[in-house]
Write a protein that holds these residues in place. Structure first.
Motif, PDB file in Angstrom:
ATOM      1  N   LYS A 278      36.517  46.029  35.931  1.00 29.66           N
ATOM      2  CA  LYS A 278      35.955  46.295  34.611  1.00 29.66           C
ATOM      3  C   LYS A 278      34.436  46.235  34.532  1.00 29.66           C
ATOM      4  CE  LYS A 278      40.092  44.653  32.173  1.00 29.66           C
ATOM      5  NZ  LYS A 278      40.625  43.737  31.131  1.00 29.66           N
ATOM      6  N   VAL A 279      33.780  45.639  35.538  1.00 24.60           N
ATOM      7  CA  VAL A 279      32.322  45.483  35.470  1.00 24.60           C
ATOM      8  C   VAL A 279      31.670  46.479  36.423  1.00 24.60           C
ATOM      9  CG1 VAL A 279      30.382  43.901  35.749  1.00 24.60           C
ATOM     10  CG2 VAL A 279      32.583  43.033  34.922  1.00 24.60           C
ATOM     11  N   SER A 280      30.922  47.390  35.884  1.00 24.25           N
ATOM     12  CA  SER A 280      30.270  48.412  36.717  1.00 24.25           C
ATOM     13  C   SER A 280      28.781  48.160  36.890  1.00 24.25           C
ATOM     14  CB  SER A 280      30.475  49.804  36.103  1.00 24.25           C
ATOM     15  OG  SER A 280      29.981  49.841  34.777  1.00 24.25           O
ATOM     16  N   PHE A 281      28.189  47.325  36.029  1.00 27.29           N
ATOM     17  CA  PHE A 281      26.763  47.013  36.136  1.00 27.29           C
ATOM     18  C   PHE A 281      26.584  46.014  37.270  1.00 27.29           C
ATOM     19  CE2 PHE A 281      22.960  44.632  34.366  1.00 27.29           C
ATOM     20  CZ  PHE A 281      22.052  45.625  34.701  1.00 27.29           C
ATOM     21  N   ARG A 282      26.016  46.474  38.382  1.00 23.78           N
ATOM     22  CA  ARG A 282      26.023  45.698  39.614  1.00 23.78           C
ATOM     23  C   ARG A 282      25.358  44.314  39.487  1.00 23.78           C
ATOM     24  NH1 ARG A 282      27.789  46.386  44.463  1.00 23.78           N
ATOM     25  NH2 ARG A 282      26.834  45.392  46.262  1.00 23.78           N
ATOM     26  N   PRO A 283      24.205  44.179  38.821  1.00 20.51           N
ATOM     27  CA  PRO A 283      23.622  42.832  38.699  1.00 20.51           C
ATOM     28  C   PRO A 283      24.551  41.849  37.998  1.00 20.51           C
ATOM     29  CG  PRO A 283      21.962  44.482  38.209  1.00 20.51           C
ATOM     30  CD  PRO A 283      23.272  45.217  38.324  1.00 20.51           C
ATOM     31  N   LEU A 284      25.236  42.325  36.927  1.00 20.90           N
ATOM     32  CA  LEU A 284      26.185  41.450  36.242  1.00 20.90           C
ATOM     33  C   LEU A 284      27.368  41.128  37.143  1.00 20.90           C
ATOM     34  CD1 LEU A 284      27.261  39.975  33.763  1.00 20.90           C
ATOM     35  CD2 LEU A 284      28.189  42.159  32.940  1.00 20.90           C
ATOM     36  N   MET A 285      27.850  42.129  37.888  1.00 21.07           N
ATOM     37  CA  MET A 285      28.960  41.890  38.808  1.00 21.07           C
ATOM     38  C   MET A 285      28.599  40.804  39.819  1.00 21.07           C
ATOM     39  SD  MET A 285      30.805  44.461  41.534  1.00 21.07           S
ATOM     40  CE  MET A 285      31.583  45.508  40.303  1.00 21.07           C
ATOM     41  N   ARG A 286      27.394  40.859  40.357  1.00 23.36           N
ATOM     42  CA  ARG A 286      26.984  39.878  41.370  1.00 23.36           C
ATOM     43  C   ARG A 286      26.938  38.476  40.775  1.00 23.36           C
ATOM     44  NH1 ARG A 286      22.117  42.009  45.084  1.00 23.36           N
ATOM     45  NH2 ARG A 286      22.760  40.132  46.192  1.00 23.36           N
ATOM     46  N   VAL A 287      26.447  38.353  39.543  1.00 22.41           N
ATOM     47  CA  VAL A 287      26.391  37.038  38.895  1.00 22.41           C
ATOM     48  C   VAL A 287      27.806  36.496  38.678  1.00 22.41           C
ATOM     49  CG1 VAL A 287      25.791  35.829  36.767  1.00 22.41           C
ATOM     50  CG2 VAL A 287      24.155  37.415  37.797  1.00 22.41           C
ATOM     51  N   LEU A 288      28.698  37.337  38.169  1.00 21.85           N
ATOM     52  CA  LEU A 288      30.071  36.897  37.913  1.00 21.85           C
ATOM     53  C   LEU A 288      30.790  36.527  39.201  1.00 21.85           C
ATOM     54  CD1 LEU A 288      31.081  39.495  35.170  1.00 21.85           C
ATOM     55  CD2 LEU A 288      30.633  37.054  34.843  1.00 21.85           C
ATOM     56  N   ARG A 289      30.564  37.315  40.250  1.00 25.99           N
ATOM     57  CA  ARG A 289      31.206  37.000  41.531  1.00 25.99           C
ATOM     58  C   ARG A 289      30.679  35.684  42.091  1.00 25.99           C
ATOM     59  NH1 ARG A 289      30.959  42.117  45.396  1.00 25.99           N
ATOM     60  NH2 ARG A 289      31.974  40.610  46.767  1.00 25.99           N
ATOM     61  N   LEU A 290      29.389  35.413  41.888  1.00 23.90           N
ATOM     62  CA  LEU A 290      28.834  34.141  42.342  1.00 23.90           C
ATOM     63  C   LEU A 290      29.470  32.977  41.596  1.00 23.90           C
ATOM     64  CD1 LEU A 290      26.802  32.541  44.033  1.00 23.90           C
ATOM     65  CD2 LEU A 290      25.102  32.938  42.231  1.00 23.90           C
ATOM     66  N   ILE A 291      29.605  33.097  40.288  1.00 19.86           N
ATOM     67  CA  ILE A 291      30.252  32.032  39.514  1.00 19.86           C
ATOM     68  C   ILE A 291      31.687  31.830  39.992  1.00 19.86           C
ATOM     69  CG2 ILE A 291      31.036  31.355  37.210  1.00 19.86           C
ATOM     70  CD1 ILE A 291      28.645  32.948  36.080  1.00 19.86           C
ATOM     71  N   ASP A 292      32.360  32.939  40.326  1.00 15.23           N
ATOM     72  CA  ASP A 292      33.768  32.880  40.747  1.00 15.23           C
ATOM     73  C   ASP A 292      33.937  32.154  42.078  1.00 15.23           C
ATOM     74  OD1 ASP A 292      36.513  33.639  40.232  1.00 15.23           O
ATOM     75  OD2 ASP A 292      36.319  35.055  41.893  1.00 15.23           O
ATOM     76  N   VAL A 293      32.893  32.056  42.867  1.00 13.26           N
ATOM     77  CA  VAL A 293      32.957  31.287  44.115  1.00 13.26           C
ATOM     78  C   VAL A 293      33.277  29.828  43.818  1.00 13.26           C
ATOM     79  CG1 VAL A 293      31.555  30.386  46.034  1.00 13.26           C
ATOM     80  CG2 VAL A 293      31.426  32.817  45.411  1.00 13.26           C
ATOM     81  N   TYR A 294      32.793  29.332  42.693  1.00 14.23           N
ATOM     82  CA  TYR A 294      32.909  27.912  42.367  1.00 14.23           C
ATOM     83  C   TYR A 294      33.945  27.619  41.278  1.00 14.23           C
ATOM     84  CZ  TYR A 294      28.466  28.190  44.832  1.00 14.23           C
ATOM     85  OH  TYR A 294      27.498  28.456  45.775  1.00 14.23           O
ATOM     86  N   PHE A 295      34.108  28.553  40.343  1.00 15.99           N
ATOM     87  CA  PHE A 295      35.001  28.338  39.204  1.00 15.99           C
ATOM     88  C   PHE A 295      35.960  29.524  39.071  1.00 15.99           C
ATOM     89  CE2 PHE A 295      30.942  26.229  38.298  1.00 15.99           C
ATOM     90  CZ  PHE A 295      31.376  24.911  38.160  1.00 15.99           C
ATOM     91  N   PRO A 296      37.216  29.281  38.656  1.00 13.83           N
ATOM     92  CA  PRO A 296      38.265  30.308  38.714  1.00 13.83           C
ATOM     93  C   PRO A 296      38.174  31.357  37.602  1.00 13.83           C
ATOM     94  CG  PRO A 296      39.167  28.276  37.841  1.00 13.83           C
ATOM     95  CD  PRO A 296      37.757  27.966  38.253  1.00 13.83           C
ATOM     96  N   LEU A 297      37.132  32.164  37.643  1.00 11.36           N
ATOM     97  CA  LEU A 297      37.037  33.257  36.679  1.00 11.36           C
ATOM     98  C   LEU A 297      38.158  34.270  36.874  1.00 11.36           C
ATOM     99  CD1 LEU A 297      33.232  34.193  36.476  1.00 11.36           C
ATOM    100  CD2 LEU A 297      34.535  32.645  35.008  1.00 11.36           C
ATOM    101  N   THR A 298      38.575  34.461  38.130  1.00  8.15           N
ATOM    102  CA  THR A 298      39.536  35.529  38.433  1.00  8.15           C
ATOM    103  C   THR A 298      40.893  34.996  38.864  1.00  8.15           C
ATOM    104  OG1 THR A 298      38.726  35.636  40.716  1.00  8.15           O
ATOM    105  CG2 THR A 298      37.690  37.106  39.112  1.00  8.15           C
ATOM    106  N   GLY A 299      41.169  33.759  38.562  1.00 13.06           N
ATOM    107  CA  GLY A 299      42.484  33.247  38.921  1.00 13.06           C
ATOM    108  C   GLY A 299      42.542  32.757  40.360  1.00 13.06           C
ATOM    109  N   LEU A 300      43.739  32.785  40.929  1.00 14.18           N
ATOM    110  CA  LEU A 300      43.976  32.113  42.198  1.00 14.18           C
ATOM    111  C   LEU A 300      44.211  33.046  43.380  1.00 14.18           C
ATOM    112  CD1 LEU A 300      46.103  29.206  40.760  1.00 14.18           C
ATOM    113  CD2 LEU A 300      43.757  29.096  41.610  1.00 14.18           C
TER     114      LEU A 300
END
Length: 321
Positions: A196-218
């Motif tokens: 759902k996220v096509s804006f690459r800078p936002l995608m990178r930030v969200l993916r970084l957060i997901d490394v530590y916290f379960p934004l995308t589940g398990l």
């Protein structure tokens, strides 16, 4: 169904960094990654870990004279709109063999890996090929993968598993892999960030957060068989030490453990991946973290019957089932 723990490594030396860094800036990581590989192999042996080493085809060569014999014709090399992406540019300034250019050639390391139990030599394409970059064609991709097969076979390796650089793939590229006889590939994480996220800078930030916290589940899943080729989706990249978020290192490892536990309890697959050069600096620190993860795998194996399979083995099991 018993759960599966897959590890794959994008074994690319400097080929995967040449478009975004200079050799001088990144050489310590690549050379440190080379030194880390025997230690990783010892760690895998101690925990009976089967892993896939997705290897750039250029690295099989013992010399420039050897590798250029497998170059596709000029019109079948990647014609990226941004030609800085083309790894063929590197041959104008690197040495001629593994001794003079250890950041580019690796036949001795490939041989060492292949002689360790449970380790699979896979493909990371011939030239570190980018499937979704503007300007390239599926005909060029096919020529690249054929070159990868030929140079591997000439050196005694049969490659059936593929990790595409940056996990870039399309249905057309997967069709080429299927046509050439590959049985497994690693797709990118199947989550809302990628979808759902096509804006690459936002995608990178969200993916970084997901490394530590379960934004995308398990991230556990049952492997998909797609007309004869198995999609072994990457569940989690093991991210190396990141100084600005160093206080979250334990959280990072716990995130991986929770994903592993989820898969183990439910008979799912968990696929962990990284690059050897990711642990080329602070190597002992990273190996200690990886050992913690593998010790946790041992616990899950004992309690839930989780198994370690490389990509070839996991694909064979899915296809047979």
């Amino acid at each position: 169904m018993q759960s599966i723990f897959i590890i794959s490594l994008d074994f690319e030396l400097f080929w995967g960094m040449q478009d975004c860094s200079t050799l001088e800036e990144y050489q310590d990581h690549v050379m440190g990654g080379r030194k880390a590989i025997p230690k990783l192999l010892d760690l895998f042996h101690d925990h009976n870990i089967h892993a896939t080493w997705a290897t750039v085809g250029f690295q099989f060569a013992h010399s420039f004279e050897e590798v250029k014999r497998y170059f596709p014709p000029d019109n079948l090399r990647p014609s990226y709109t941004n030609m800085k992406l083309s790894t063929y540019n590197c041959f104008s300034y690197i040495g001629k063999d593994e001794h003079t250019a250890p950041c580019f050639y690796a036949p001795s390391l490939i041989d060492k890996i292949a002689h360790c139990d449970g380790q699979e030599i896979g493909s990371h394409t011939f030239s570190h090929y980018y499937c979704r970059e503007a300007g390239q064609t599926t005909e060029q991709f096919k020529a690249d993968m054929q070159a990868a097969q030929r140079i591997a076979e000439a050196n005694g390796y049969s490659i059936t598993s593929v990790v595409l650089p940056r996990n870039q793939c399309t249905e057309e590229h997967i069709g080429v892999l299927r046509e050439l006889g590959f049985t497994a590939y690693r797709d990118e994480e199947n989550d809302w960030i990628h979808e759902k996220v096509s804006f690459r800078p936002l995608m990178r930030v969200l993916r970084l957060i997901d490394v530590y916290f379960p934004l995308t589940g398990l991230g556990g899943y049952v492997p998909k068989v797609e007309n004869g080729i198995v999609n072994l989706i990457g569940s989690r990249m093991y991210k190396p030490y990141f100084r600005p978020l160093a206080f979250l290192e334990k959280t990072k490892i716990n995130r991986i453990k929770r994903q592993m536990l989820h898969a183990a309890k439910r008979g799912l697959t968990f696929h962990l991946w990284w690059h050897p050069h990711n642990i080329g600096v602070r190597t002992d620190y990273h190996l200690k973290q990886l050992e913690e993860i593998l010790c946790y795998y041992d616990e899950l194996k004992e309690k839930y019957g989780m198994r370690s399979l490389n990509m070839r083995e996991a694909a064979e099991e899915s296809l047979n089932r």
